[in-house]
Design a protein around this motif. Sequence first.
Motif, PDB file in Angstrom:
ATOM      1  N   LEU A  70       0.776  -1.294   0.209  1.00 30.42           N
ATOM      2  CA  LEU A  70       0.134   0.066  -0.018  1.00 30.42           C
ATOM      3  C   LEU A  70       0.738   1.234  -0.078  1.00 30.42           C
ATOM      4  O   LEU A  70       2.013   1.287   0.149  1.00 30.42           O
ATOM      5  N   GLU A  71       0.233   2.275  -0.243  1.00 27.75           N
ATOM      6  CA  GLU A  71       1.042   3.648  -0.146  1.00 27.75           C
ATOM      7  C   GLU A  71       1.817   3.829   1.244  1.00 27.75           C
ATOM      8  O   GLU A  71       2.664   4.408   1.377  1.00 27.75           O
ATOM      9  N   SER A  72       1.175   3.013   2.443  1.00 28.06           N
ATOM     10  CA  SER A  72       1.648   3.369   3.696  1.00 28.06           C
ATOM     11  C   SER A  72       2.686   2.259   4.134  1.00 28.06           C
ATOM     12  O   SER A  72       3.378   2.711   5.017  1.00 28.06           O
ATOM     13  N   GLY A  73       2.846   1.385   3.288  1.00 27.19           N
ATOM     14  CA  GLY A  73       3.914   0.387   3.635  1.00 27.19           C
ATOM     15  C   GLY A  73       3.241  -1.189   3.166  1.00 27.19           C
ATOM     16  O   GLY A  73       2.105  -1.295   2.671  1.00 27.19           O
ATOM     17  N   ARG A  74       4.134  -2.057   3.392  1.00 24.87           N
ATOM     18  CA  ARG A  74       3.850  -3.346   2.972  1.00 24.87           C
ATOM     19  C   ARG A  74       2.999  -4.272   4.480  1.00 24.87           C
ATOM     20  O   ARG A  74       3.523  -4.136   5.565  1.00 24.87           O
ATOM     21  N   LEU A  75       1.929  -4.845   3.951  1.00 22.37           N
ATOM     22  CA  LEU A  75       0.984  -5.615   5.031  1.00 22.37           C
ATOM     23  C   LEU A  75       0.880  -6.969   4.678  1.00 22.37           C
ATOM     24  O   LEU A  75       0.703  -7.346   3.611  1.00 22.37           O
ATOM     25  N   ARG A  76       1.049  -7.773   5.791  1.00 24.90           N
ATOM     26  CA  ARG A  76       0.888  -9.275   5.515  1.00 24.90           C
ATOM     27  C   ARG A  76      -0.875  -9.518   5.871  1.00 24.90           C
ATOM     28  O   ARG A  76      -1.395  -8.893   6.905  1.00 24.90           O
ATOM     29  N   VAL A  77      -1.326 -10.456   4.877  1.00 27.83           N
ATOM     30  CA  VAL A  77      -2.925 -10.504   4.758  1.00 27.83           C
ATOM     31  C   VAL A  77      -3.238 -12.031   4.989  1.00 27.83           C
ATOM     32  O   VAL A  77      -2.236 -12.761   4.183  1.00 27.83           O
ATOM     33  N   ARG A  78      -3.871 -12.383   5.576  1.00 27.68           N
ATOM     34  CA  ARG A  78      -4.492 -13.994   5.581  1.00 27.68           C
ATOM     35  C   ARG A  78      -6.078 -13.914   5.160  1.00 27.68           C
ATOM     36  O   ARG A  78      -6.717 -13.321   5.649  1.00 27.68           O
ATOM     37  N   ARG A  79      -6.118 -14.778   4.233  1.00 29.65           N
ATOM     38  CA  ARG A  79      -7.487 -14.975   3.648  1.00 29.65           C
ATOM     39  C   ARG A  79      -7.996 -16.329   3.568  1.00 29.65           C
ATOM     40  O   ARG A  79      -7.541 -17.284   3.417  1.00 29.65           O
ATOM     41  N   TRP A  80      -9.090 -16.507   4.428  1.00 30.90           N
ATOM     42  CA  TRP A  80     -10.035 -17.741   4.111  1.00 30.90           C
ATOM     43  C   TRP A  80     -11.175 -17.565   3.266  1.00 30.90           C
ATOM     44  O   TRP A  80     -11.644 -16.504   3.137  1.00 30.90           O
ATOM     45  N   GLY A  81     -11.659 -18.822   2.691  1.00 26.55           N
ATOM     46  CA  GLY A  81     -12.989 -18.822   2.129  1.00 26.55           C
ATOM     47  C   GLY A  81     -12.792 -18.233   0.575  1.00 26.55           C
ATOM     48  O   GLY A  81     -11.546 -17.858   0.272  1.00 26.55           O
ATOM     49  N   ALA A  82     -13.808 -18.418  -0.144  1.00 29.66           N
ATOM     50  CA  ALA A  82     -13.889 -18.167  -1.675  1.00 29.66           C
ATOM     51  C   ALA A  82     -13.520 -16.390  -1.958  1.00 29.66           C
ATOM     52  O   ALA A  82     -14.106 -15.792  -1.075  1.00 29.66           O
ATOM     53  N   PRO A  83     -12.459 -16.244  -2.710  1.00 34.83           N
ATOM     54  CA  PRO A  83     -12.137 -14.942  -2.854  1.00 34.83           C
ATOM     55  C   PRO A  83     -13.209 -13.841  -3.469  1.00 34.83           C
ATOM     56  O   PRO A  83     -12.970 -12.625  -3.450  1.00 34.83           O
ATOM     57  N   ASP A  84     -14.154 -14.677  -3.901  1.00 34.69           N
ATOM     58  CA  ASP A  84     -15.179 -13.609  -4.564  1.00 34.69           C
ATOM     59  C   ASP A  84     -16.592 -13.700  -3.789  1.00 34.69           C
ATOM     60  O   ASP A  84     -17.436 -13.076  -4.287  1.00 34.69           O
ATOM     61  N   ALA A  85     -16.422 -14.414  -2.431  1.00 36.83           N
ATOM     62  CA  ALA A  85     -17.473 -14.230  -1.448  1.00 36.83           C
ATOM     63  C   ALA A  85     -17.502 -12.960  -0.749  1.00 36.83           C
ATOM     64  O   ALA A  85     -16.369 -12.220  -0.678  1.00 36.83           O
ATOM     65  N   PRO A  86     -18.694 -12.571  -0.037  1.00 35.17           N
ATOM     66  CA  PRO A  86     -18.602 -11.323   0.501  1.00 35.17           C
ATOM     67  C   PRO A  86     -17.670 -11.248   1.801  1.00 35.17           C
ATOM     68  O   PRO A  86     -17.255 -12.382   2.269  1.00 35.17           O
ATOM     69  N   ALA A  87     -17.061 -10.153   1.903  1.00 36.62           N
ATOM     70  CA  ALA A  87     -15.752  -9.969   2.751  1.00 36.62           C
ATOM     71  C   ALA A  87     -16.087  -9.517   4.032  1.00 36.62           C
ATOM     72  O   ALA A  87     -17.071  -8.521   4.379  1.00 36.62           O
ATOM     73  N   GLY A 120     -16.137 -19.825   3.969  1.00 39.01           N
ATOM     74  CA  GLY A 120     -16.262 -20.873   3.053  1.00 39.01           C
ATOM     75  C   GLY A 120     -16.554 -20.334   1.595  1.00 39.01           C
ATOM     76  O   GLY A 120     -16.271 -19.048   0.913  1.00 39.01           O
ATOM     77  N   ASP A 121     -17.730 -20.807   0.929  1.00 34.38           N
ATOM     78  CA  ASP A 121     -18.222 -20.503  -0.418  1.00 34.38           C
ATOM     79  C   ASP A 121     -18.871 -19.315  -0.407  1.00 34.38           C
ATOM     80  O   ASP A 121     -19.105 -18.287  -1.360  1.00 34.38           O
ATOM     81  N   THR A 122     -19.590 -18.847   0.707  1.00 33.88           N
ATOM     82  CA  THR A 122     -20.331 -17.690   0.959  1.00 33.88           C
ATOM     83  C   THR A 122     -19.837 -16.823   1.823  1.00 33.88           C
ATOM     84  O   THR A 122     -20.599 -15.663   1.772  1.00 33.88           O
ATOM     85  N   LEU A 123     -18.785 -16.835   1.957  1.00 34.44           N
ATOM     86  CA  LEU A 123     -17.988 -15.913   3.093  1.00 34.44           C
ATOM     87  C   LEU A 123     -16.754 -16.088   3.071  1.00 34.44           C
ATOM     88  O   LEU A 123     -16.113 -17.102   3.404  1.00 34.44           O
ATOM     89  N   GLN A 124     -15.741 -14.824   2.919  1.00 31.79           N
ATOM     90  CA  GLN A 124     -14.322 -14.709   3.065  1.00 31.79           C
ATOM     91  C   GLN A 124     -13.932 -13.829   4.399  1.00 31.79           C
ATOM     92  O   GLN A 124     -14.707 -12.915   4.483  1.00 31.79           O
ATOM     93  N   LEU A 125     -12.849 -14.461   5.118  1.00 25.94           N
ATOM     94  CA  LEU A 125     -12.328 -13.627   6.204  1.00 25.94           C
ATOM     95  C   LEU A 125     -11.059 -13.202   5.848  1.00 25.94           C
ATOM     96  O   LEU A 125     -10.387 -13.920   5.185  1.00 25.94           O
ATOM     97  N   VAL A 126     -10.835 -11.868   5.734  1.00 23.12           N
ATOM     98  CA  VAL A 126      -9.413 -11.369   5.329  1.00 23.12           C
ATOM     99  C   VAL A 126      -8.959 -10.886   6.754  1.00 23.12           C
ATOM    100  O   VAL A 126      -9.338  -9.669   7.213  1.00 23.12           O
ATOM    101  N   ALA A 127      -7.701 -11.299   7.376  1.00 17.38           N
ATOM    102  CA  ALA A 127      -7.325 -10.795   8.854  1.00 17.38           C
ATOM    103  C   ALA A 127      -5.852 -10.048   8.207  1.00 17.38           C
ATOM    104  O   ALA A 127      -5.165 -10.534   7.102  1.00 17.38           O
TER     105      ALA A 127
END
Length: 290
Positions: free
Chosen positions: A15-32, A55-62
């Motif tokens: 990002l403009e502010s810096g590099r961030l580590r992100v962890r994602r669970w679930g389908a990448p096109d599901a509501p976040a 899962g298929d209907t929800l993704q979590l982005v930490a």
Amino acid sequence: MTQQAARYGDSDMSLESGRLRVRRWGAPDAPAVMCAPGLSANLCGFDRLGERLAGDTLQLVAIDLRGRGRSEVTGAGTYGWRHHARDVLAIADAVGAPSFAIIGQSSGAAIAMACAQLAPSRVERLVDLVGSPDERSVVPVVASVSRLGTVYPSAQAAIALIKQIGIIPEWDEYWDRYFLYELRDVEGGVAASSDRGAVLEDLGYGNAMYWSGPEAPVHALWAAVTMPALVLRARREILPGFGFILPAAEAERFAAAVPSARVAEIDANHYTITTHDESIAAIGAFLRAS
């Protein structure tokens, strides 16, 4: 039949502010659902939620906030709730989420409310902790910050000390994972990768927002919470004798001030509330509600 745990993927986002580590669970096109950790916490604190709810209907982005976990350490003056909130919004853009729910743990709750203040049309639902803590509850928080920079002879020694302090009453493999994630090899042993200066800057910012004057400035953020909100309140003290990060009076005051909010009492302490089965069930039901 036992539900299979959702798998995750880690990536670095610049990002403009810096590099961030992100962890994602679930389908990448599901509501976040965006997940913001607390003061010195890391993204592994959301592992159990991600495995149970995504899962298929929800993704979590930490997210590892800047200066924590495996995200970039940036300069003095670059932290604070609004700066972190802008990072959350930018990561939501990067994962293709024009709108999202957000879960904030501890001071991550203030970041969640700052997101609602900065971009109210984007935040659909909010799970947070709100309010001003008991003043004596800051003692174990400061103690947890003071360990940053300490060199331990081994990862096993570092974890043994944390177990001895007793902040995690029901220890399991998730907590091994959480604390091992943040440790890095240094001369003489291991140390936490989170940056002491970054965390102290946010601690000072938080202290000013929680306790400055007769009316804590954090209360001004409540006006931004117009979307459905779930407040999780730990029924156990942060440590015996040290009070609550969310006192009952503050939770009641928030619920009275924010008509869209409801409070769930959880039989956990501040550190374990997001991983508790009661919390996971309450969050799951809240996110699925129409």
